[in-house]
Design an enzyme around this catalytic site. Structure first.
Site, mmCIF file in Angstrom:
data_model
loop_
_atom_site.group_PDB
_atom_site.id
_atom_site.type_symbol
_atom_site.label_atom_id
_atom_site.label_comp_id
_atom_site.label_asym_id
_atom_site.label_seq_id
_atom_site.Cartn_x
_atom_site.Cartn_y
_atom_site.Cartn_z
ATOM 1 N N ASN A 226 38.360 46.994 43.386
ATOM 2 C CA ASN A 226 38.575 46.020 44.558
ATOM 3 C C ASN A 226 39.832 46.178 45.348
ATOM 4 O O ASN A 226 40.541 47.320 45.217
ATOM 5 C CB ASN A 226 38.645 44.625 43.688
ATOM 6 C CG ASN A 226 39.630 44.630 42.629
ATOM 7 O OD1 ASN A 226 40.983 44.843 42.764
ATOM 8 N ND2 ASN A 226 39.442 44.535 41.229
ATOM 9 N N PRO B 152 34.394 43.443 28.940
ATOM 10 C CA PRO B 152 35.226 42.592 27.948
ATOM 11 C C PRO B 152 36.096 41.751 28.842
ATOM 12 O O PRO B 152 36.738 42.190 29.913
ATOM 13 C CB PRO B 152 35.729 43.553 26.972
ATOM 14 C CG PRO B 152 35.942 44.879 27.668
ATOM 15 C CD PRO B 152 34.905 44.899 28.535
ATOM 16 N N PHE C 116 45.564 34.501 35.865
ATOM 17 C CA PHE C 116 45.648 34.388 37.419
ATOM 18 C C PHE C 116 44.116 33.900 38.021
ATOM 19 O O PHE C 116 42.962 34.313 37.382
ATOM 20 C CB PHE C 116 45.933 35.684 38.093
ATOM 21 C CG PHE C 116 47.398 35.578 38.316
ATOM 22 C CD1 PHE C 116 48.332 35.691 37.178
ATOM 23 C CD2 PHE C 116 47.923 35.558 39.477
ATOM 24 C CE1 PHE C 116 49.657 36.056 37.433
ATOM 25 C CE2 PHE C 116 49.187 35.805 39.814
ATOM 26 C CZ PHE C 116 50.005 35.764 39.054
ATOM 27 N N LYS D 67 39.032 28.089 34.742
ATOM 28 C CA LYS D 67 39.408 29.382 34.094
ATOM 29 C C LYS D 67 40.255 29.098 33.028
ATOM 30 O O LYS D 67 40.332 29.631 31.897
ATOM 31 C CB LYS D 67 39.824 30.338 34.928
ATOM 32 C CG LYS D 67 38.738 30.979 35.957
ATOM 33 C CD LYS D 67 39.356 31.983 36.965
ATOM 34 C CE LYS D 67 38.008 32.462 37.974
ATOM 35 N NZ LYS D 67 38.367 33.250 39.125
ATOM 36 N N LYS E 24 38.807 30.027 29.201
ATOM 37 C CA LYS E 24 39.452 31.406 28.785
ATOM 38 C C LYS E 24 40.625 30.943 27.731
ATOM 39 O O LYS E 24 41.235 31.594 27.291
ATOM 40 C CB LYS E 24 39.940 32.242 29.692
ATOM 41 C CG LYS E 24 38.934 32.688 30.724
ATOM 42 C CD LYS E 24 39.315 33.932 31.699
ATOM 43 C CE LYS E 24 38.510 34.350 32.745
ATOM 44 N NZ LYS E 24 38.364 35.566 33.211
HETATM 45 O O1 PMT Z 1 47.395 43.322 43.270
HETATM 46 P P1 PMT Z 1 47.728 42.398 44.530
HETATM 47 O O2 PMT Z 1 47.187 43.196 45.697
HETATM 48 O O3 PMT Z 1 49.315 42.154 44.506
HETATM 49 O O4 PMT Z 1 46.869 41.242 44.445
HETATM 50 C C1 PMT Z 1 47.161 40.260 43.564
HETATM 51 C C2 PMT Z 1 46.038 39.455 42.825
HETATM 52 C C3 PMT Z 1 45.310 38.940 44.092
HETATM 53 C C4 PMT Z 1 45.143 40.631 42.243
HETATM 54 C C5 PMT Z 1 46.558 38.800 41.648
HETATM 55 O O5 PMT Z 1 47.338 37.700 42.366
HETATM 56 C C6 PMT Z 1 45.204 37.955 41.139
HETATM 57 O O6 PMT Z 1 44.745 36.661 41.473
HETATM 58 N N1 PMT Z 1 44.729 38.420 39.916
HETATM 59 C C7 PMT Z 1 43.652 37.983 39.368
HETATM 60 C C8 PMT Z 1 42.126 38.264 40.187
HETATM 61 C C9 PMT Z 1 41.100 37.292 39.893
HETATM 62 O O7 PMT Z 1 40.845 36.228 40.268
HETATM 63 O O8 PMT Z 1 40.511 37.390 38.735
HETATM 64 P P2 PMT Z 1 39.433 36.694 37.995
HETATM 65 O O9 PMT Z 1 38.963 35.443 38.604
HETATM 66 O O10 PMT Z 1 38.382 37.447 38.046
HETATM 67 O O11 PMT Z 1 39.984 36.672 36.522
HETATM 68 C C10 PMT Z 1 40.680 35.735 36.027
HETATM 69 C C11 PMT Z 1 41.442 35.928 35.143
HETATM 70 O O12 PMT Z 1 40.927 36.766 34.082
HETATM 71 C C12 PMT Z 1 42.749 36.773 35.502
HETATM 72 O O13 PMT Z 1 43.826 36.763 34.668
HETATM 73 C C13 PMT Z 1 42.185 38.374 35.224
HETATM 74 O O14 PMT Z 1 43.218 39.102 34.805
HETATM 75 C C14 PMT Z 1 41.456 37.960 33.962
HETATM 76 N N2 PMT Z 1 40.216 39.107 33.619
HETATM 77 C C15 PMT Z 1 39.135 39.137 34.367
HETATM 78 C C16 PMT Z 1 38.078 39.631 34.103
HETATM 79 C C17 PMT Z 1 37.989 40.503 32.997
HETATM 80 N N3 PMT Z 1 36.981 41.222 32.540
HETATM 81 N N4 PMT Z 1 39.316 40.436 32.113
HETATM 82 C C18 PMT Z 1 40.098 39.743 32.644
HETATM 83 O O15 PMT Z 1 41.291 39.621 31.836
#
Ligand code: PMT
Length: 402
Positions: free
Chosen positions: A210, A307, A326, A340, A344
């Protein structure tokens, strides 16, 4: 307010056009109570005169290593010992290169070698010079040695180019100094942060990933370190320098990040999951490059769920860290983020609205609202460096009130 009262700042100026801003910088530092001793390289004097800098700092400028008169007043070793902070602004590619090589071929580089005060480097140069791999490696070397790298900013440059390489503005540097000397509420705490994307291999040359650049996670790591924490940064594949005093673990895939995160989590007080982790990975990774065939127009890749790293950290039953996630959303930001937070089992979630151009993935800015059970704090839209600090201060306040 005298936020820098009694602080001794050695301002090292090298020969870049941004040197003209040092008169303003010095005035603002002194206004806040700092004592400023200016040291100039030979080239710096082509851009701003020592007389100007003497007038604004109220002290004679030091500019020569081999001047018996200067050595008789405050010699270079005394100067090096005097400083509470050495601020190199502007730091040209040449100065950074000489420091990286450990040279002491003028007063300023000799002081850098001779001081045990913290050093902050504020790079300023043409964008192409800044992007040059030699400069990038030199900056990374300085950061690895514990020097703080403040900036550069991106934008229009004196030469007409547009890009990264502008020195931070005087007031931004003053703020960095204030933060540096300010309270360190995370002293004694340890933080682990995940940052950047993950890459899920399809074959030896292709992957699914991504647009995460790692900027937000690296900004958090820098802010946490500045606020006194011991920081471990688990980084996916990004091209960013490690912030000063941060231990970095590089990973590629979600499974690798999961392993590193779970190993680190129980040894830290705070876990921040900022990485954009791939939710799925290909079930089979081809051992050889997949070839295009004449008779197949379609190709299917079967995926399996990765995971959930942060959910696994949050469900630890022993030595569970304070867990912050995040959520990057383009619509219904609050609803999805709160979902979330609950699903989580997180202590906090930073919701970022990435629907606005220039915010979120691979940008320098973001817009964050922090949520926890029964509360929220809007941090607004700002540079990721500023938001990183605001998020850490929010976490610190929450921990203090717990
Ligand atoms: O890296 P940059 O270009 O500065 O951009 C920053 C960002 C937009 C990536 C950052 O600010 C951000 O929002 N990161 C989380 C992205 C997201 O929406 O992830 P998610 O919705 O898929 O996951 C939610 C949370 O679960 C996050 O804390 C993620 O780290 C975590 N996660 C998700 C999937 C997974 N398999 N394991 C996880 O730990």
């Amino acid at each position: 307010m005298q936020t820098l009262a009694g602080k001794k700042i050695l301002l090292g100026i090298s020969g870049g056009i941004a040197a003209y801003k040092c008169a303003e910088l010095t005035r603002r530092l002194i206004e806040r109570g700092a004592e400023v001793q200016v040291v100039m390289t030979k080239a710096a004097k082509e851009f701003i005169t020592p007389l100007t800098m003497q007038a604004v700092s109220g002290r004679p400028v030091s500019d020569s290593l081999l001047d018996p008169a200067a050595e008789a007043s405050m010699g270079h070793i005394e100067l090096a010992k005097w400083a509470d902070l050495v601020l190199l602004a502007p730091a040209t590619a040449d100065l950074i290169g000489r420091m990286s090589a450990g040279m002491g071929n003028d007063l300023l580089t000799t002081l850098v070698l001779a001081t045990d005060a913290p050093i902050a480097v504020s790079p300023a140069m043409n964008q192409q010079m800044y992007r040059n791999v030699a400069t990038q490696e030199n900056i990374a070397t300085l950061a690895r040695r514990g020097m703080m790298v403040w900036g550069p900013a991106a934008g229009e440059q004196a030469c007409g180019d547009v890009g990264p390489g502008r020195m931070l503005e005087p007031m931004q540097l003053v703020e960095r100094c204030e933060q540096f000397f300010g309270p360190k509420p995370l002293t004694g705490k340890s933080v682990v942060i995940t940052a950047g994307p993950t890459r899920e291999a399809i074959d030896p040359v292709r992957y699914i990933s991504n647009h995460s650049s790692g900027k937000m996670g690296f900004a958090l790591a820098e802010a946490a370190s500045q606020l006194g924490a011991q920081v471990t940064l688990i980084a996916g594949p990004v091209s960013l320098s490690t912030p000063a005093n941060v231990e970095r673990i590089d990973v590629v895939s979600a499974e690798q990040m999961h392993k590193a995160a779970l190993e680190a989590a129980t040894k830290h007080d705070i876990f921040i999951g900022c990485a954009a982790v791939a939710d799925y990975r290909p079930v089979d990774v081809a051992t050889q490059k997949i070839k295009k065939t004449a008779d197949n127009n379609d190709m299917q890749i079967v995926m399996v769920k990765n995971p959930d790293i942060i959910a696994d950290v949050a469900s630890l039953t022993q030595h569970r860290p304070f867990t912050v996630g995040f959520a990057a959303e383009t619509q219904d930001v609050e609803t999805y983020a709160l979902g979330k937070l609950a699903r989580k089992n997180l202590d906090m979630i930073c919701a970022n609205d990435v629907s606005v151009e220039g915010q979120g993935f691979n940008s320098d800015s973001n817009a964050i609202t922090v949520y926890w059970q029964g509360g929220q704090q809007a941090l607004g839209s700002a540079k990721k460096t500023e938001l990183g600090r605001a998020i850490l201060e929010c976490i610190s306040a929450k921990l203090a009130s717990a």
